[in-house]
Each structure stands twice: as structure tokens, then as C-alpha cells.
Write a protein that holds these residues in place. Structure first.
Motif, PDB file in Angstrom:
ATOM      1  N   LYS A  56      73.825 126.462  33.871  1.00 22.88           N
ATOM      2  CA  LYS A  56      73.262 127.257  34.995  1.00 22.88           C
ATOM      3  C   LYS A  56      72.090 126.607  35.589  1.00 22.88           C
ATOM      4  O   LYS A  56      71.926 126.653  36.896  1.00 22.88           O
ATOM      5  CB  LYS A  56      73.041 128.697  34.993  1.00 22.88           C
ATOM      6  CG  LYS A  56      72.529 129.465  35.687  1.00 22.88           C
ATOM      7  CD  LYS A  56      72.179 130.970  35.202  1.00 22.88           C
ATOM      8  CE  LYS A  56      71.174 131.874  36.103  1.00 22.88           C
ATOM      9  NZ  LYS A  56      70.922 132.915  35.620  1.00 22.88           N
ATOM     10  N   ALA A  57      71.177 126.211  34.997  1.00 20.75           N
ATOM     11  CA  ALA A  57      69.994 125.531  35.247  1.00 20.75           C
ATOM     12  C   ALA A  57      70.085 124.295  36.049  1.00 20.75           C
ATOM     13  O   ALA A  57      69.749 123.895  37.214  1.00 20.75           O
ATOM     14  CB  ALA A  57      69.164 125.337  34.107  1.00 20.75           C
ATOM     15  N   LYS A  64      69.814 122.751  44.935  1.00 20.65           N
ATOM     16  CA  LYS A  64      68.864 122.589  45.273  1.00 20.65           C
ATOM     17  C   LYS A  64      68.457 121.050  45.960  1.00 20.65           C
ATOM     18  O   LYS A  64      67.965 121.224  47.164  1.00 20.65           O
ATOM     19  CB  LYS A  64      67.151 122.764  44.251  1.00 20.65           C
ATOM     20  CG  LYS A  64      67.102 124.237  43.751  1.00 20.65           C
ATOM     21  CD  LYS A  64      66.705 125.274  45.020  1.00 20.65           C
ATOM     22  CE  LYS A  64      65.571 124.952  45.498  1.00 20.65           C
ATOM     23  NZ  LYS A  64      65.189 125.969  46.704  1.00 20.65           N
ATOM     24  N   ILE A  65      69.016 120.342  45.372  1.00 18.47           N
ATOM     25  CA  ILE A  65      69.201 118.890  46.197  1.00 18.47           C
ATOM     26  C   ILE A  65      70.114 119.090  47.352  1.00 18.47           C
ATOM     27  O   ILE A  65      69.620 118.549  48.102  1.00 18.47           O
ATOM     28  CB  ILE A  65      69.626 118.002  45.109  1.00 18.47           C
ATOM     29  CG1 ILE A  65      68.646 117.757  43.760  1.00 18.47           C
ATOM     30  CG2 ILE A  65      70.083 116.558  45.593  1.00 18.47           C
ATOM     31  CD1 ILE A  65      69.158 116.948  42.730  1.00 18.47           C
ATOM     32  N   LEU A 103      74.306 125.159  54.788  1.00 18.39           N
ATOM     33  CA  LEU A 103      72.930 125.550  54.136  1.00 18.39           C
ATOM     34  C   LEU A 103      72.796 127.123  53.660  1.00 18.39           C
ATOM     35  O   LEU A 103      72.212 127.405  52.625  1.00 18.39           O
ATOM     36  CB  LEU A 103      71.876 125.211  55.126  1.00 18.39           C
ATOM     37  CG  LEU A 103      70.360 125.023  54.562  1.00 18.39           C
ATOM     38  CD1 LEU A 103      70.057 124.540  53.285  1.00 18.39           C
ATOM     39  CD2 LEU A 103      69.389 124.824  55.675  1.00 18.39           C
ATOM     40  N   SER A 104      73.151 127.896  54.430  1.00 16.89           N
ATOM     41  CA  SER A 104      73.381 129.251  54.154  1.00 16.89           C
ATOM     42  C   SER A 104      74.034 129.497  53.006  1.00 16.89           C
ATOM     43  O   SER A 104      73.655 130.497  52.364  1.00 16.89           O
ATOM     44  CB  SER A 104      73.667 130.116  55.550  1.00 16.89           C
ATOM     45  OG  SER A 104      73.042 130.128  56.417  1.00 16.89           O
ATOM     46  N   ILE A 105      75.292 128.950  52.690  1.00 14.99           N
ATOM     47  CA  ILE A 105      76.018 129.132  51.603  1.00 14.99           C
ATOM     48  C   ILE A 105      75.517 128.780  50.312  1.00 14.99           C
ATOM     49  O   ILE A 105      75.518 129.440  49.395  1.00 14.99           O
ATOM     50  CB  ILE A 105      77.526 128.399  51.843  1.00 14.99           C
ATOM     51  CG1 ILE A 105      78.254 129.085  53.213  1.00 14.99           C
ATOM     52  CG2 ILE A 105      78.199 128.377  50.557  1.00 14.99           C
ATOM     53  CD1 ILE A 105      79.551 128.404  53.545  1.00 14.99           C
ATOM     54  N   SER A 109      74.238 130.919  47.404  1.00 17.40           N
ATOM     55  CA  SER A 109      74.687 130.492  45.929  1.00 17.40           C
ATOM     56  C   SER A 109      73.644 130.330  44.846  1.00 17.40           C
ATOM     57  O   SER A 109      73.770 130.834  43.924  1.00 17.40           O
ATOM     58  CB  SER A 109      75.574 129.285  46.080  1.00 17.40           C
ATOM     59  OG  SER A 109      76.769 129.400  46.565  1.00 17.40           O
ATOM     60  N   ILE A 110      72.313 129.784  45.340  1.00 13.96           N
ATOM     61  CA  ILE A 110      71.308 129.672  44.500  1.00 13.96           C
ATOM     62  C   ILE A 110      70.734 131.262  44.144  1.00 13.96           C
ATOM     63  O   ILE A 110      70.510 131.284  42.999  1.00 13.96           O
ATOM     64  CB  ILE A 110      70.245 128.805  45.345  1.00 13.96           C
ATOM     65  CG1 ILE A 110      70.714 127.260  45.377  1.00 13.96           C
ATOM     66  CG2 ILE A 110      68.854 128.831  44.500  1.00 13.96           C
ATOM     67  CD1 ILE A 110      70.003 126.431  46.112  1.00 13.96           C
ATOM     68  N   LYS A 111      70.550 131.815  45.102  1.00 11.62           N
ATOM     69  CA  LYS A 111      70.191 133.274  44.843  1.00 11.62           C
ATOM     70  C   LYS A 111      71.082 134.176  43.963  1.00 11.62           C
ATOM     71  O   LYS A 111      70.509 134.701  43.094  1.00 11.62           O
ATOM     72  CB  LYS A 111      70.159 133.984  46.384  1.00 11.62           C
ATOM     73  CG  LYS A 111      68.777 133.518  46.952  1.00 11.62           C
ATOM     74  CD  LYS A 111      68.656 134.240  48.294  1.00 11.62           C
ATOM     75  CE  LYS A 111      67.559 133.523  49.161  1.00 11.62           C
ATOM     76  NZ  LYS A 111      67.450 134.259  50.498  1.00 11.62           N
ATOM     77  N   THR A 112      72.296 133.834  44.318  1.00 14.58           N
ATOM     78  CA  THR A 112      73.324 134.695  43.291  1.00 14.58           C
ATOM     79  C   THR A 112      73.328 134.190  41.913  1.00 14.58           C
ATOM     80  O   THR A 112      73.076 134.802  41.002  1.00 14.58           O
ATOM     81  CB  THR A 112      74.741 134.393  43.770  1.00 14.58           C
ATOM     82  OG1 THR A 112      74.802 134.923  45.271  1.00 14.58           O
ATOM     83  CG2 THR A 112      75.615 134.916  42.896  1.00 14.58           C
ATOM     84  N   MET A 113      73.174 132.612  41.727  1.00 14.64           N
ATOM     85  CA  MET A 113      73.019 132.198  40.484  1.00 14.64           C
ATOM     86  C   MET A 113      71.660 132.582  39.706  1.00 14.64           C
ATOM     87  O   MET A 113      71.845 132.794  38.543  1.00 14.64           O
ATOM     88  CB  MET A 113      73.176 130.834  40.424  1.00 14.64           C
ATOM     89  CG  MET A 113      74.451 130.158  40.535  1.00 14.64           C
ATOM     90  SD  MET A 113      75.703 130.852  39.641  1.00 14.64           S
ATOM     91  CE  MET A 113      75.276 130.026  37.887  1.00 14.64           C
ATOM     92  N   ARG A 114      70.527 132.727  40.335  1.00 16.88           N
ATOM     93  CA  ARG A 114      69.367 133.071  39.921  1.00 16.88           C
ATOM     94  C   ARG A 114      69.420 134.672  39.266  1.00 16.88           C
ATOM     95  O   ARG A 114      68.799 134.886  38.515  1.00 16.88           O
ATOM     96  CB  ARG A 114      68.259 132.797  40.756  1.00 16.88           C
ATOM     97  CG  ARG A 114      67.611 131.091  40.878  1.00 16.88           C
ATOM     98  CD  ARG A 114      66.627 131.094  41.942  1.00 16.88           C
ATOM     99  NE  ARG A 114      66.327 129.857  41.560  1.00 16.88           N
ATOM    100  CZ  ARG A 114      65.513 129.085  42.776  1.00 16.88           C
ATOM    101  NH1 ARG A 114      65.168 129.989  43.924  1.00 16.88           N
ATOM    102  NH2 ARG A 114      65.228 127.859  42.774  1.00 16.88           N
ATOM    103  N   ASN A 115      70.058 135.330  40.196  1.00 14.23           N
ATOM    104  CA  ASN A 115      70.203 136.784  39.816  1.00 14.23           C
ATOM    105  C   ASN A 115      71.123 136.993  38.619  1.00 14.23           C
ATOM    106  O   ASN A 115      71.142 138.099  38.189  1.00 14.23           O
ATOM    107  CB  ASN A 115      70.444 137.617  40.979  1.00 14.23           C
ATOM    108  CG  ASN A 115      69.363 137.374  42.063  1.00 14.23           C
ATOM    109  OD1 ASN A 115      68.120 137.401  41.633  1.00 14.23           O
ATOM    110  ND2 ASN A 115      69.855 137.647  43.433  1.00 14.23           N
TER     111      ASN A 115
END
Length: 118
Positions: A56-57, A64-65, A103-105, A109-115
Motif C-alpha cells: 500500500k505504501a 504521488k509521483i 490528476l483528480s482521479i 485514489s491516493i486519498k482512498t488508499m490512505r483512508n
């Protein structure tokens, strides 16, 4: 969704390359074209790498890249809007809108994975 994004990011890179082929060959245009070609193709390449992440990390780090490269692509498209002939503006705006959607997608996705719980 993964395959659709792979295809969209590849098409975006190809379309940026085609756009750059329409600009005059000069030191100034070449510098910006080279940058746009690099960062637009990096969006897709790094998204593909994210799809092969080992954790996940790792997935978040690779996305992020993608986010950074997408933002950089948008920057160079904005520069082209300011410096290029009006005849290319519709295509530049289309590419900018596409990259904004991608970019929005990615950010979502980043927010979803962090949560998500591990």
C-alpha cells in the motif's frame, strides 16, 4: 478501471507528443516540448509502476509521483497556451482538461488508499 487509466495515460502522452510536433523548431520551443514530452510520458509510466506496487505504501508513493508529473504536464500546457499560436489552443485546452481529470482521479485514489485500513 486500471486498464482504462493505463490507456488514457498512454494516449495523453502520445497526444502531447503530437502537439509538440506541430510547434516550430527553435531553442525555446524545444526546451518546453522536451519537458512536456518527458513529464506527460512519465504520468503513464509511473501509473503502470503503481499498478505493480508491492505494498500500500509503495502504491501511494508511486501515485504521488504520478500526481507530480501530471501537475508538471499541466504547467507546460499552460505555458503553451500563453506562447503558442491560437490555432493550437483548442488542442492544448483539451489536453489540459484531460490531465486535470487524470490528476483528480489520482488524487482521489491516493486519498482512498490512505483512508483504507491495511
Amino acid at each position: 478501471m486500471k486498464e482504462a487509466l493505463k490507456n488514457r495515460t498512454k494516449k495523453f502522452a502520445s497526444d502531447c507528443w503530437m502537439l509538440c510536433s506541430k510547434f516550430p523548431v527553435s531553442r525555446e520551443f524545444n526546451a518546453y516540448c522536451n519537458q512536456l514530452i518527458r513529464c506527460s510520458s512519465s504520468v503513464g509510466a509511473n501509473y503502470r509502476a503503481a499498478c505493480r506496487a508491492k505494498s500500500k505504501a509503495d502504491f501511494i508513493n508511486k501515485l504521488k509521483i504520478v500526481e507530480e508529473e501530471a501537475d508538471e504536464s499541466m504547467y507546460f500546457l499552460e505555458l503553451f497556451l500563453e506562447i503558442s499560436n491560437k490555432k493550437e489552443h483548442d488542442e492544448i485546452k483539451r489536453l489540459h482538461n484531460e490531465e486535470s481529470e487524470l490528476l483528480s482521479i489520482v488524487v482521489a485514489s491516493i486519498k482512498t488508499m490512505r483512508n483504507r485500513k491495511s
